[in-house]
Design a protein around this motif. Structure first.
Motif, PDB file in Angstrom:
ATOM      1  N   LEU A   1      49.972  74.946  16.313  1.00 15.42           N
ATOM      2  CA  LEU A   1      50.670  74.499  15.108  1.00 15.42           C
ATOM      3  C   LEU A   1      51.403  75.634  14.411  1.00 15.42           C
ATOM      4  O   LEU A   1      52.515  75.451  13.914  1.00 15.42           O
ATOM      5  CB  LEU A   1      49.658  73.855  14.152  1.00 15.42           C
TER       6      LEU A   1
ATOM      7  N   THR B   1      51.008  67.933  16.953  1.00 12.17           N
ATOM      8  CA  THR B   1      51.065  69.081  17.855  1.00 12.17           C
ATOM      9  C   THR B   1      50.808  68.615  19.280  1.00 12.17           C
ATOM     10  O   THR B   1      49.841  67.890  19.537  1.00 12.17           O
ATOM     11  CB  THR B   1      50.024  70.144  17.466  1.00 12.17           C
TER      12      THR B   1
ATOM     13  N   ASN C   1      44.399  70.565  14.186  1.00 15.70           N
ATOM     14  CA  ASN C   1      45.189  71.762  14.486  1.00 15.70           C
ATOM     15  C   ASN C   1      45.185  72.809  13.386  1.00 15.70           C
ATOM     16  O   ASN C   1      45.450  73.986  13.656  1.00 15.70           O
ATOM     17  CB  ASN C   1      46.597  71.347  14.899  1.00 15.70           C
TER      18      ASN C   1
END
Length: 360
Positions: free
Chosen positions: A119, A142, A337
């Protein structure tokens, strides 16, 4: 009144068509080699590319020539593109360090974003991305190749069905011979081997896979502490970044070990999970190795592609953005993430300082 009725009906039909056709995509950058997979989806009619923000003339000419893209698709920057086009999602294929900039531009336009893993390169950037997504009510997803492995999806289902008991240890191996050795493009290599734009070397490039999968298996809970070591085996090829990393994650009742490398003899992305009563290994995308209970030997299962929409990121992103699926703690979710970036940042600090880093 009748005119109003027909106008409403036509608008509704057009909206329905837009929601069932190919995903309308704009691209932010072309320097990440994973963009070539997206171009295959484009050639197959699974996405409609309505704009590309790229400033490198050589890359622009390369993609125009190879994929017969019209001049009108290209814009000098993302802000200009979004003033002229309304994509369903912006997919970022630029350096990891640029992900926050992409979200800052897209969020006020209320345009959803997909970035390639990880990310962000810092916790500060990741937290700002989360804040922007919440403020403007957009999705920021992501993409990881391993999210779309039938083996990982099946392994996860079996763990959550309590088929191997409580998790005790997880081991992820992710790596290959090295980005230069396998023929990554010069544009990709220029930032992948830069600690500022990539975040680190193999530590970030491949360490993120295990961190992502283990966070998922731990139901979105961060580890208590992180310890990491890195190696610089090929300084002549990668002078600025590590090319081998080992990361240990301490959970309350489990341990995660992530082995990430640009020094292996072949490409490998596998995941082992040791439970109290059994063992599972996602060997490759479509192979699961297992041994449970009192079984005296291992069994190997060959699997079909994952159930929709988990077969690839285009299908998944389309499903999320069109309201058919909520990310929750999925592998692509912001919740997961953000923790991945915290793990990687702690690992980077640990390797530098030679000590265990405790997460807040």
């Amino acid at each position: 009144m009748l005119i109003f009725f027909f106008a409403t009906l036509i608008t509704s039909q057009l909206s329905a068509t837009a929601q069932t056709g190919p995903l309308k995509v704009a691209l932010a950058g072309l320097s990440h080699d994973h963009v070539y997979l997206l171009m295959q989806h484009y050639k197959q009619g699974e996405v409609d590319i309505i704009g590309i923000a790229e400033s490198d003339p050589a890359l622009i000419n390369k993609f125009k020539k190879n994929y017969h893209l019209a001049d009108s698709l290209f814009y000098k920057d993302l802000s200009t593109l979004l003033k002229h086009k309304k994509p369903e999602v912006v997919m970022a294929f630029d350096p990891n360090s640029a992900h926050l900039s992409v979200v800052k531009i897209c969020a006020p336009f209320h345009v959803d974003v997909m970035v390639e893993k990880p990310l962000a390169t810092t916790v500060k950037d990741a937290e700002q991305i989360v804040s922007l997504a919440e403020k403007y009510h957009i999705q920021v997803l992501t993409d990881y190749e391993t999210s779309w492995y039938a083996s990982n999806q099946t392994l996860y289902s079996q763990v959550k069905a309590d088929q191997i008991g409580d998790i005790r240890k997880m081991v992820a191996h992710d790596g290959h011979q090295g980005p230069k050795e396998i023929g990554c493009s010069p544009e990709f290599l220029s930032w992948l081997t830069d600690p500022k734009t990539n975040g680190a070397g193999a530590l970030f490039d491949f360490g993120c896979y295990g961190a992502n999968l283990m966070t998922w298996l731990m139901d979105g809970k961060a580890p208590l502490a992180v310890y990491a070591t890195t190696r610089h085996i090929k300084p002549d090829i990668y002078p600025r970044v590590d090319d081998d990393a080992t990361i240990v994650l301490d959970f309350p009742k489990a341990t995660g070990i992530i082995e990430a490398s640009w020094n292996w003899p072949y490409n490998i992305k596998d995941l082992e999970v040791f439970g109290k009563t059994g063992y599972l290994q996602a060997v490759d995308p479509n192979t699961l190795r297992e041994r449970k209970g009192k079984e005296s030997d291992f069994s190997i299962k060959k699997l079909d592609v994952p159930v929709a929409p988990f077969q690839n990121y285009v299908a998944y992103v389309t499903s999320v953005l069109r309201g058919q699926l909520k990310p929750g703690n999925d592998l692509s979710s912001l919740q997961n993430n953000l923790i991945v970036v915290k793990i990687l940042s702690a690992a980077r600090q640990s390797a530098k300082e030679g000590r265990k880093i405790y997460l807040k």
